[in-house]
Motif scaffolding. Sequence first.
Motif: not given
Length: 124
Positions: A92-108, A110-115
């Motif tokens: 596959a094509v693998y993408y890195c993503a980032a989001k400000f803070l976040g909690s242990s329950y929504d790590l999968d 809600g990301y808003n920055y992508w490589g």
Amino acid sequence: QVQLVESGGGLVQAGGSLRLSCAASGRTFSSHSMGWFRQAPGKEREFVAAIIWSGVRISLADSVKGRFTISRDNAKNTVYLQMNSLKPEDTAVYYCAAKFLGSSYDLDGGYNYWGQGTQVTVSS
């Protein structure tokens, strides 16, 4: 604003290993939860792994548990995805993503920055 650049993809035989890296710009890397997602041809993008901003919790998709791990080095503004025992279905094509803070329950989600993504191809 966070900019992400992935590296480390390539062609590997089944059973082999790869380590993907994602370098982030900016001075707030340590305040961002980081994730890896992948998209195979003809399929939707899916969650692979994530690590919370503090580094104390990670989340892995069931399909990669026991084979992949995620880690981060805040001093280097980099997150890693170590992939072992690779299978053809990991192609596959693998993408890195980032989001400000976040909690242990929504790590999968809600990301808003992508490589831009890096291709991983596993041959049988």
